[in-house]
Write a protein that holds these residues in place. Structure first.
Motif: not given
Lengths: 287, 284
Positions: A180, A279, B110, B112-117, B125, B157, B159, B173
């Motif tokens: 994904v 993060w 699901q 689908s965001l990048l957890p580190w951004k 993006l 973030y 999370s 996005r």
């Protein structure tokens, strides 16, 4: 029934101080985490001292093991002579070995994880070399490297390199498996380089961090092995030398010193990597 | 949640009127048929889609509705270019689809965001990939964050976000790229009922503002009727378009439209169409 009542009250009075003591201990040692960790060390050394004093002998034998107190003596002696040169040579060997191992391990791991052809070209012989223990490298290290110093750095490198390499490869593969996140990049028009640097690399960081922490520990792990090659200096050298001369307390001191420096540097690596991953929020059970 | 047309001033639009024609021609999909797959599937092939045909007009909101296993997600993945059909083809604005591209935005089921951004970095993006200068990215992303009420969470973030917030961020996005068509794969299925309804209303609001063509995959009848201009009801074994119907409910639609007799009647009609297929898919 009437007689049990006063009795149980007496009993309760007897228990009260114990309960109180327990409460005090709880407040002292479990109220904050650093106190808990101090307690764990106190218990460790305390039990060790008790085993030595009582001359514990049941399958394992503590009669000849230096007690913590004797080790303290050896440590004082070590630090009142010239400890700097030993510590400096060991630390620089380990850090150099670790630095080369992490740079090489991470870069190679990223390439092997990302490109099929590089995996096919590199992995067969890397897997062949991986199980070889550091101590088996000593003769070759002497033959290959121009100086004993570079040979020793190579031995610590061997210890750190493979954990870093394998963790990095697996971390990249894991993020590639997470289809994904790769698709997110693709349907935003990202090219392969962008997907690599903005999705794969940060996604692989937690795994790489794990590899670096293990690699740091392993570099220390190989220090004694490396310094068997040494001439005169190094904490590992002292440990080995004391064994050869049957002087036991310095052996244990050397072991603990390596343990301590290893733990501190692993902690530093862990902290450094954590700072790269703001993060990540980790909440443990009971924290 | 502030949702308003007036907040969106600098976002490129208008051109959407001619963009986003989706043409699906005779698309069939058989899993386990390619040489690599034959090994893994041990020769067992599985026809997921059988010559699917449909056209979606620019600016239309079309729903693909069907029980699980009808191949609706596979169909959407084919339109996105993530997978290639065994036969047939997909055209978006007269261009054949061969690989994923920025002209087809995708919202995943699901998170689908990048957890580190952060929220902002995630939404930006597509613009970053396009090479837009930073100031411009700030402006555009800021407006989209306002549009879905996420301005306050721009530096959080993923999370730290709720499920609904994550999906709102995923939607914008995809939209900051001003894609010809927005492909949505059961984007609200993981949300609780209340949040889901709010998100449906919010999506219609966003769509009213931007007029992007949307292909929305769902298994939820009410969702399809509430959102869609047209509903393609899909059948199972193999997956195919079983029926196509227009939803004559007037726009703009409100959440309480779901309580009107018209809405109930259309839902009932769709339910009858889909019941047989659901039973078929349950037997397997």
């Amino acid at each position: 029934m009437a007689s049990t009542l006063p009795q149980s009250r007496v009993h309760a009075d007897a228990v009260a101080p114990v309960a109180k003591l327990w409460r005090t201990l709880q407040i002292l040692f479990f109220a904050n985490r650093s106190a808990t960790r101090c307690l764990s060390l106190i218990l460790f050394f305390g039990i060790w001292q008790v085993l030595c004093i009582t001359g514990f002998k049941f399958f394992i034998n503590f009669q000849l093991v230096p007690s913590p107190w004797e080790v303290v003596g050896a440590t004082v002696e070590f630090f009142t002579s010239d400890p700097g040169v030993h510590i400096r040579s060991s630390v620089s060997r380990v850090l150099l070995g670790f630095a080369v191992a992490s740079v090489l391990g991470v870069i190679l791991g990223l390439f092997i994880g990302w490109f099929q052809i590089i995996e096919d070209l590199m992995m067969p012989w890397l897997e062949l070399l991986r199980p070889i223990p550091a101590v088996a490298w000593i003769p070759l290290a002497i033959l290959i490297f121009p100086t004993a110093e570079t040979g020793m750095i190579y031995i610590t490198f061997i210890g750190a390199f493979f954990p870093v390499l394998i963790s990095t490869i697996r971390a990249v593969e894991n993020i590639l498996h997470d289809i994904v996140l790769i698709r997110v990049g693709q349907c935003l028009g990202a090219n392969k380089w962008f997907i690599f640097k903005d999705i794969v690399l940060p996604g692989a960081l937690p795994g790489i961090a794990g590899g670096l922490t293990i690699g740091m520990g392993n570099a220390w792990f190989c220090l004694v092995t490396a310094e068997i090659l040494a001439g005169r200096y190094g904490v590992g050298y002292i440990t080995w030398e004391s064994y050869v001369t049957s002087n036991y307390p310095p052996i244990v001191m050397g072991m603990l010193l390596i343990g301590l420096m290893g733990a501190m540097s692993s902690w530093a690596v862990g902290r450094g990597m954590q700072a790269l991953m703001p993060w990540r929020v980790i909440k443990k059970q009971g924290a | 949640m502030r949702v308003g047309r007036e907040t969106l001033t600098r976002v490129p639009k208008i051109e959407s009127a001619v963009k986003g024609a989706v043409n699906v021609e005779g698309v069939s999909m058989i899993f386990g048929d390619s040489p690599q797959e034959r090994l893994r599937h041990r020769g067992k092939t599985n026809q997921v889609l059988d010559s699917v045909n449909f056209q979606i007009k620019p600016g239309e909101l079309a729903c693909l509705l069907g029980p699980s296993g009808c191949g609706k997600s596979t169909l959407l993945n084919i339109i996105a270019g993530f997978v290639q059909p065994t036969s047939g083809y997909v055209m978006v604005d007269q261009q054949p689809v061969t690989k994923p591209g920025a002209d087809r935005g995708f919202v995943f089921q699901q998170y689908s965001l990048l957890p580190w951004k952060t929220t902002f970095q995630n939404v930006e993006l597509g613009l970053k990939i396009k090479g837009l200068p930073k100031a411009e990215r700030q402006d555009i992303v800021g407006e989209y964050l306002n549009l879905v009420g996420l301005a306050k969470y721009r530096d959080a973030y993923p999370s730290e976000l709720s499920g609904g917030m994550k999906q709102r961020a995923s939607i914008i996005r995809a939209l900051v790229n001003s894609p010809s068509v927005l492909l949505m794969d059961e984007p609200f299925a993981a949300l609780d009922a209340q949040t889901r309804h709010m998100m449906q209303a919010l999506l219609l609001n966003v769509w009213d503002t931007l007029k992007t063509t949307i292909v929305f995959v769902t298994h939820d009848i009410e969702e399809a009727v509430f959102l869609g201009d047209r509903i393609f009801v899909m059948g199972v074994q193999p997956g195919r378009i079983k029926a196509e119907l227009s939803v004559p409910l007037p726009r703009p639609r409100q959440l309480d439209d779901m309580l009107t007799p018209d809405f109930t009647q259309i839902s009932r009609q769709v339910f009858d169409l889909i019941r047989e297929e659901t039973l078929k898919s349950m037997e397997n």
